[in-house]
Every structure is written in C-alpha cells, then in structure tokens.
Motif scaffolding. Sequence first.
Motif, PDB file in Angstrom:
ATOM      1  N   LYS A 174     -99.824 -71.817 -41.680  1.00  0.00           N
ATOM      2  CA  LYS A 174    -101.058 -71.574 -42.417  1.00  0.00           C
ATOM      3  C   LYS A 174    -102.179 -72.447 -41.851  1.00  0.00           C
ATOM      4  CE  LYS A 174    -103.045 -71.669 -47.070  1.00  0.00           C
ATOM      5  NZ  LYS A 174    -102.792 -71.972 -48.501  1.00  0.00           N
ATOM      6  N   PRO A 175    -103.304 -71.836 -41.454  1.00  0.00           N
ATOM      7  CA  PRO A 175    -104.384 -72.624 -40.829  1.00  0.00           C
ATOM      8  C   PRO A 175    -105.119 -73.534 -41.802  1.00  0.00           C
ATOM      9  CG  PRO A 175    -105.070 -70.346 -41.123  1.00  0.00           C
ATOM     10  CD  PRO A 175    -103.624 -70.403 -41.508  1.00  0.00           C
ATOM     11  N   LYS A 176    -105.516 -74.688 -41.316  1.00  0.00           N
ATOM     12  CA  LYS A 176    -106.323 -75.626 -42.096  1.00  0.00           C
ATOM     13  C   LYS A 176    -107.805 -75.399 -41.756  1.00  0.00           C
ATOM     14  CE  LYS A 176    -102.584 -78.967 -41.461  1.00  0.00           C
ATOM     15  NZ  LYS A 176    -102.190 -80.230 -40.797  1.00  0.00           N
ATOM     16  N   LYS A 177    -108.679 -75.593 -42.726  1.00  0.00           N
ATOM     17  CA  LYS A 177    -110.125 -75.479 -42.516  1.00  0.00           C
ATOM     18  C   LYS A 177    -110.487 -74.171 -41.810  1.00  0.00           C
ATOM     19  CE  LYS A 177    -110.352 -80.494 -41.785  1.00  0.00           C
ATOM     20  NZ  LYS A 177    -110.696 -81.561 -40.826  1.00  0.00           N
ATOM     21  N   LEU A 178    -109.904 -73.073 -42.279  1.00  0.00           N
ATOM     22  CA  LEU A 178    -110.036 -71.790 -41.580  1.00  0.00           C
ATOM     23  C   LEU A 178    -111.473 -71.290 -41.545  1.00  0.00           C
ATOM     24  CD1 LEU A 178    -108.868 -69.308 -40.182  1.00  0.00           C
ATOM     25  CD2 LEU A 178    -108.340 -68.360 -42.436  1.00  0.00           C
ATOM     26  N   VAL A 179    -112.177 -71.304 -42.671  1.00  0.00           N
ATOM     27  CA  VAL A 179    -113.516 -70.714 -42.734  1.00  0.00           C
ATOM     28  C   VAL A 179    -114.497 -71.466 -41.842  1.00  0.00           C
ATOM     29  CG1 VAL A 179    -115.462 -70.166 -44.235  1.00  0.00           C
ATOM     30  CG2 VAL A 179    -113.128 -69.810 -45.060  1.00  0.00           C
TER      31      VAL A 179
END
Length: 213
Positions: free
Chosen positions: A63-68
């Motif tokens: 799961k990606p962190k700081k995606l936006v």
Amino acid sequence: MKQLFTAHMSKSAVPVSLIILAIGFSALIYQVPFIAPFSLAVAGLVSLYILFGNKGISYTFSKPKKLVSTFFLGLIAAFVFAFSGLIFTTRVLHSTAHDNPLAVKMDWVELLKTIPMLLGEELITIVLLLIIVNLLGGTRKALVIAVTVSTIIFGLLHLSTYDWNFAQVLLVIALARIPFTIATLRSDSIYSGYFIHLAYDWIAFLSYMLTHH
C-alpha cells in the motif's frame, strides 16, 4: 518495497531474471500477437518472484504512502523534466525529436493496452533497481547508483521507438523517468510510479488523439 534493498536475494537467479526480462521486452517490441501487451509485466512479476520469493511481490505492491501528494508532485515533475530535456535537445543540441509511433495509431483499444504495458515498464525498471541496490549492499550510495543506471537503461530501451535518437531517449525519456522512480521510492510502493507513468502517457496520447484525429 525498501525492505528488498537488504532482503535475501537469490544471486544465482539474477542472470535468469535478466533473461526473462529480455524475453518479455522482446515480445513487446516485436509485437507478438496476443502476448505483447502483457509480456513485460509478466516477465517483471516472474523476475521479482524468483529473486525474492513471495515477499518480492508483496513488498513491491504494498500500500503506497503519501499517494495523493506524491502523484501530483511526480506528474508535474515528469512534465517539467521532459519539457526541459526537450528544449535542451532541440535548441541546444539541434536534434530533431521523433513522435512515438504508438501515438500515431492510437485509439481507445490501443490506449487500454498501455495499462499492462506501462506496468511492465515500471516493473523492468524497478527490478533492475532492486538487483543493483541489493548487490551493492542497500546503502544510500547504492541506491543513487541503482536509480541512475536503471534510468539510463529505461531510456535506452526506447531507442527503437524513437528512431535511435540517443539525445531524445537520454535527455527526454530518461529524465521523465526520474519522477516515476522517486515517487515509487517516496511512497515505498510501485503503485505511485505506475499511476504517474500511466497518467503522464495518457495525457500525451489523448492530447495527440484529440489534435490529430
């Protein structure tokens, strides 16, 4: 994904993984019927598995962190880098930039085919990065070397696409690649780099479709 920098990697599998990636890339370049759009993505997934086992897949696709924030910063940076490289290539080096031949024949079906194709491009770059950084000990210096080498290779893999224009693939295509990789590293997940790459190419392809068709 960063866990793979120092995780146990099967060094004996490195040559095999490179051969698998080369086969997947060749199938894409030579447009093997039915296989081409998926070949590089499959090759990348198989390579990750034989190098790191199940954790190679799970860590890379975490799961990606700081995606936006990563997505928008990376997308803007990709266009800025590519445009700057294009200006330098055309105005300073006086090299003629070539259109992507895929854009010329682009339609909605071809656009959908880019979904697995671009995942494959992300995987081949990240697998190469992981191999290099892992072999060199997982240090910050190793990461810098790995990013540099994988970026250059990514650019060179586009030589046939852009009529063997070294200036264009190294100063435009490779430069645009850097934000994709940094986004993946920042978010610790391949998803971020992939989403940015997909948006970047789709914006370019859709713009071409709307202005040339």
